[in-house]
Design a protein around this motif. Structure first.
Motif, PDB file in Angstrom:
ATOM      1  N   HIS A   1       0.716  -1.204  -0.092  1.00  0.00           N
ATOM      2  CA  HIS A   1      -0.075  -0.001   0.122  1.00  0.00           C
ATOM      3  C   HIS A   1       0.897   1.295  -0.019  1.00  0.00           C
ATOM      4  O   HIS A   1       0.414   2.370  -0.323  1.00  0.00           O
ATOM      5  N   VAL A   2       2.145   1.205   0.371  1.00  0.00           N
ATOM      6  CA  VAL A   2       3.016   2.184   0.202  1.00  0.00           C
ATOM      7  C   VAL A   2       3.193   2.763  -1.208  1.00  0.00           C
ATOM      8  O   VAL A   2       3.066   3.997  -1.300  1.00  0.00           O
ATOM      9  N   PHE A   3       2.886   1.690  -2.380  1.00  0.00           N
ATOM     10  CA  PHE A   3       3.015   2.302  -3.482  1.00  0.00           C
ATOM     11  C   PHE A   3       1.704   2.664  -4.341  1.00  0.00           C
ATOM     12  O   PHE A   3       1.890   2.840  -5.482  1.00  0.00           O
ATOM     13  N   GLU A   4       0.811   2.835  -3.533  1.00  0.00           N
ATOM     14  CA  GLU A   4      -0.319   3.067  -4.131  1.00  0.00           C
ATOM     15  C   GLU A   4      -0.318   4.442  -5.061  1.00  0.00           C
ATOM     16  O   GLU A   4       0.408   5.528  -4.701  1.00  0.00           O
ATOM     17  N   ARG A   5      -0.734   4.285  -6.281  1.00  0.00           N
ATOM     18  CA  ARG A   5      -0.481   5.278  -7.422  1.00  0.00           C
ATOM     19  C   ARG A   5       0.773   5.621  -7.961  1.00  0.00           C
ATOM     20  O   ARG A   5       0.972   6.448  -8.915  1.00  0.00           O
ATOM     21  N   ALA A   6       1.870   5.005  -7.538  1.00  0.00           N
ATOM     22  CA  ALA A   6       3.212   5.266  -7.755  1.00  0.00           C
ATOM     23  C   ALA A   6       3.561   4.886  -9.296  1.00  0.00           C
ATOM     24  O   ALA A   6       3.044   4.065  -9.591  1.00  0.00           O
ATOM     25  N   THR A   7       4.531   5.691  -9.858  1.00  0.00           N
ATOM     26  CA  THR A   7       4.966   5.122 -11.012  1.00  0.00           C
ATOM     27  C   THR A   7       6.530   5.132 -10.753  1.00  0.00           C
ATOM     28  O   THR A   7       7.252   4.306 -11.738  1.00  0.00           O
ATOM     29  N   ASN A   8       7.209   5.900 -10.047  1.00  0.00           N
ATOM     30  CA  ASN A   8       8.630   5.508  -9.499  1.00  0.00           C
ATOM     31  C   ASN A   8       8.688   5.861  -7.967  1.00  0.00           C
ATOM     32  O   ASN A   8       7.826   5.993  -7.208  1.00  0.00           O
ATOM     33  N   ALA A   9       9.960   5.316  -7.644  1.00  0.00           N
ATOM     34  CA  ALA A   9      10.291   5.366  -6.139  1.00  0.00           C
ATOM     35  C   ALA A   9      11.875   5.471  -6.006  1.00  0.00           C
ATOM     36  O   ALA A   9      12.557   4.755  -6.809  1.00  0.00           O
ATOM     37  N   VAL A  10      12.158   5.990  -5.016  1.00  0.00           N
ATOM     38  CA  VAL A  10      13.433   6.029  -4.470  1.00  0.00           C
ATOM     39  C   VAL A  10      13.632   5.794  -2.853  1.00  0.00           C
ATOM     40  O   VAL A  10      12.784   5.785  -2.236  1.00  0.00           O
ATOM     41  N   VAL A  11      14.678   5.225  -2.516  1.00  0.00           N
ATOM     42  CA  VAL A  11      14.771   4.688  -1.129  1.00  0.00           C
ATOM     43  C   VAL A  11      16.079   5.496  -0.581  1.00  0.00           C
ATOM     44  O   VAL A  11      16.947   6.044  -1.246  1.00  0.00           O
ATOM     45  N   LYS A  12      16.222   5.993   0.712  1.00  0.00           N
ATOM     46  CA  LYS A  12      17.352   6.528   1.466  1.00  0.00           C
ATOM     47  C   LYS A  12      17.605   5.606   2.541  1.00  0.00           C
ATOM     48  O   LYS A  12      16.768   5.488   3.565  1.00  0.00           O
ATOM     49  N   ASN A  13      18.960   5.322   2.571  1.00  0.00           N
ATOM     50  CA  ASN A  13      19.447   4.547   3.825  1.00  0.00           C
ATOM     51  C   ASN A  13      19.417   5.521   4.877  1.00  0.00           C
ATOM     52  O   ASN A  13      20.152   6.610   5.035  1.00  0.00           O
ATOM     53  N   VAL A  14      18.827   5.148   6.050  1.00  0.00           N
ATOM     54  CA  VAL A  14      18.494   6.141   6.918  1.00  0.00           C
ATOM     55  C   VAL A  14      19.855   6.224   8.083  1.00  0.00           C
ATOM     56  O   VAL A  14      20.129   7.007   8.672  1.00  0.00           O
ATOM     57  N   LYS A  15      20.690   5.434   7.861  1.00  0.00           N
ATOM     58  CA  LYS A  15      22.035   5.549   8.580  1.00  0.00           C
ATOM     59  C   LYS A  15      22.871   6.365   7.842  1.00  0.00           C
ATOM     60  O   LYS A  15      23.568   7.266   8.529  1.00  0.00           O
ATOM     61  N   THR A  16      23.169   6.007   6.439  1.00  0.00           N
ATOM     62  CA  THR A  16      24.257   6.687   5.595  1.00  0.00           C
ATOM     63  C   THR A  16      23.656   7.884   4.964  1.00  0.00           C
ATOM     64  O   THR A  16      24.570   8.828   4.578  1.00  0.00           O
ATOM     65  N   GLY A  17      22.307   7.927   4.712  1.00  0.00           N
ATOM     66  CA  GLY A  17      21.849   8.976   3.994  1.00  0.00           C
ATOM     67  C   GLY A  17      21.954   8.860   2.322  1.00  0.00           C
ATOM     68  O   GLY A  17      21.853   9.692   1.468  1.00  0.00           O
ATOM     69  N   GLN A  18      22.630   7.617   1.996  1.00  0.00           N
ATOM     70  CA  GLN A  18      22.898   7.242   0.495  1.00  0.00           C
ATOM     71  C   GLN A  18      21.323   7.053  -0.003  1.00  0.00           C
ATOM     72  O   GLN A  18      20.396   6.443   0.673  1.00  0.00           O
ATOM     73  N   VAL A  19      21.137   7.676  -1.300  1.00  0.00           N
ATOM     74  CA  VAL A  19      19.838   7.227  -2.090  1.00  0.00           C
ATOM     75  C   VAL A  19      19.898   6.445  -3.189  1.00  0.00           C
ATOM     76  O   VAL A  19      21.156   6.563  -3.743  1.00  0.00           O
ATOM     77  N   SER A  20      19.187   5.518  -3.388  1.00  0.00           N
ATOM     78  CA  SER A  20      19.124   4.646  -4.354  1.00  0.00           C
ATOM     79  C   SER A  20      17.749   4.589  -5.206  1.00  0.00           C
ATOM     80  O   SER A  20      16.649   4.863  -4.462  1.00  0.00           O
ATOM     81  N   ASN A  21      17.780   4.383  -6.353  1.00  0.00           N
ATOM     82  CA  ASN A  21      16.509   4.327  -7.135  1.00  0.00           C
ATOM     83  C   ASN A  21      15.940   3.012  -7.173  1.00  0.00           C
ATOM     84  O   ASN A  21      16.785   1.980  -6.929  1.00  0.00           O
ATOM     85  N   VAL A  22      14.538   2.809  -7.177  1.00  0.00           N
ATOM     86  CA  VAL A  22      14.114   1.430  -7.146  1.00  0.00           C
ATOM     87  C   VAL A  22      14.027   1.151  -8.903  1.00  0.00           C
ATOM     88  O   VAL A  22      13.447   1.812  -9.645  1.00  0.00           O
ATOM     89  N   THR A  23      14.506   0.067  -9.056  1.00  0.00           N
ATOM     90  CA  THR A  23      15.021  -0.614 -10.376  1.00  0.00           C
ATOM     91  C   THR A  23      13.533  -1.325 -11.113  1.00  0.00           C
ATOM     92  O   THR A  23      13.219  -1.105 -12.384  1.00  0.00           O
ATOM     93  N   GLU A  24      13.075  -2.175 -10.154  1.00  0.00           N
ATOM     94  CA  GLU A  24      11.884  -3.079 -10.717  1.00  0.00           C
ATOM     95  C   GLU A  24      11.355  -3.701  -9.255  1.00  0.00           C
ATOM     96  O   GLU A  24      12.120  -3.870  -8.431  1.00  0.00           O
TER      97      GLU A  24
END
Length: 378
Positions: free
Chosen positions: A78-101
């Motif tokens: 349900h977190v992805f409701e209506r989503a077309t894209n998404a990114v994640v952020k590591n809460v420890k390091t702050g690094q951002v990563s794209n959701v690829t599939e």
């Protein structure tokens, strides 16, 4: 005699001191469980904050997740409701990563598993949720209301076997969805799901063993998760546990003949439209068409029956066709311009193969406000 007494006293003193020395040198056993600080240090590097986006990259919502395998993250569907894209952020390091599939979807248990571009985030050790008991200490890591890397403690309040959930009293809030539930060994034993609003810490988690049973058969964009999370009941602007809707006569007159259709929809508990009936209300012809649908655990159609004068038997829906149907009938916020989202055979990386140029726009509630289609030459 006096010498004998002195000898015995020295002997007793020697035995006593040697015994005491032995006790002091004995190794102290390590505790079988970790402290809250140690657990937080082990868990936080694997926790991420998820930000979903619409077709134009505009943020829609935030949630939580955790690294399940190297480069693979788990959260709530349900977190992805209506989503077309998404990114994640590591809460420890702050690094951002794209959701690829998207790799796996379980609408029934509200689970979504997806791959991210960074495979360097550490994965959590998975425990056995089948061994938990009422009263066990537990910890929750997530991002309630966007507060990154929050860590709370509680206990297992109950085992809700009928619902297939673990009841906990650790504090969670909107944004905690998809966060991790761990035991006193820092092992993942659950996925945070929901809470009862107004309740006194009445919160729930999905047992980690539900995740172990999920087949990771998908290799599709975030768009598929956005469509499966946005069920038929939501698409029809219905809220709450609506089971059926009847639409009174709709005038579909053509020429001089006046035709009034009445229609009815029935939904399952996951919001999927399992039955649609349309009949002619202006004549005695009665029912015109009935469509029955059956869904798998991901929310995709696998059987469809259309009853009319011509058709009348269940037919299996190909997996690829069901995905195409789910994506094409989505109603998301935002807008996009380009060719239809169609993927030939669903086994290539090419999605844009349509000859139709589209310009589609939706408002923030998912209402279609513009839909222009132009067939291109060639």
């Amino acid at each position: 005699m006096k010498t004998k007494i002195i000898f015995l006293a020295l002997l007793v003193f020697s035995i006593y001191t040697s015994h005491g020395h032995a006790q002091k040198s004995r190794p102290v056993p390590k505790p079988s469980t970790l402290t809250a600080r140690e657990i937080a240090e082990k868990v936080m590097p694997s926790v991420v904050m998820i930000t979903t986006q619409d077709e134009n990259g505009k943020p829609i919502s935030q949630g939580s997740g955790f690294v399940y395998k190297p480069g693979v993250v788990v959260s709530n569907l349900h977190v992805f409701e209506r989503a077309t894209n998404a990114v994640v952020k590591n809460v420890k390091t702050g690094q951002v990563s794209n959701v690829t599939e998207v790799l796996g979807i379980d609408q029934k248990n509200d689970i979504c598993v997806f791959r991210i571009s960074n495979s360097g985030f550490p994965a959590l050790t998975r425990g056995d949720s089948n061994t938990v008991a009422i009263g066990d200490d537990i910890y929750v890591a997530g991002n309630p209301r966007g507060l990154e890397g929050s860590f709370t403690k509680g206990i297992i309040s109950n085992l809700r076997s009928e619902e297939g959930l673990l009841q906990i009293d650790a504090a969670i809030s909107p944004g905690s969805s998809g966060g991790v539930l761990v035991n006193s060994k820092a092992e993942a034993i659950g996925i945070i799901k929901s809470s009862i609003l107004g309740g006194q810490n009445l919160n729930f988690a999905i047992p980690i063993q539900k995740l172990e049973l999920l087949s990771l058969r998908f290799k599709h964009p975030v768009l598929l998760a956005g469509a499966c999370a946005f069920n038929d009941r939501l698409k029809s602007k219905l809220k709450g546990p609506v089971k059926s809707v009847v639409e009174d006569a709709v005038d579909t007159s053509q020429g001089k003949r006046k035709v009034l259709f009445e229609r009815a929809w029935q939904y399952d508990k996951f919001g999927n439209n399992v039955r649609f009936v349309s009949w002619d209300a202006s004549s005695k012809s009665g029912e015109l068409k009935t469509i029955l649908r059956k869904f798998d655990d991901s929310g995709l159609i696998f059987l469809r029956q259309t009853y009319s004068e011509i058709e009348g038997a269940f037919v299996s829906v190909p997996f690829e066709e069901s995905i195409k149907f789910k994506i094409e009938l989505r109603h998301f916020s935002g807008s996009f311009r380009g060719a239809s989202y169609v993927r030939e055979g669903f086994d290539s990386d090419t999605w844009i193969i349509s000859k139709d140029d589209l310009e589609v726009s939706f408002d923030e509630n998912g209402n279609l406000v513009r839909n222009r289609r132009e067939t291109l030459s060639g």
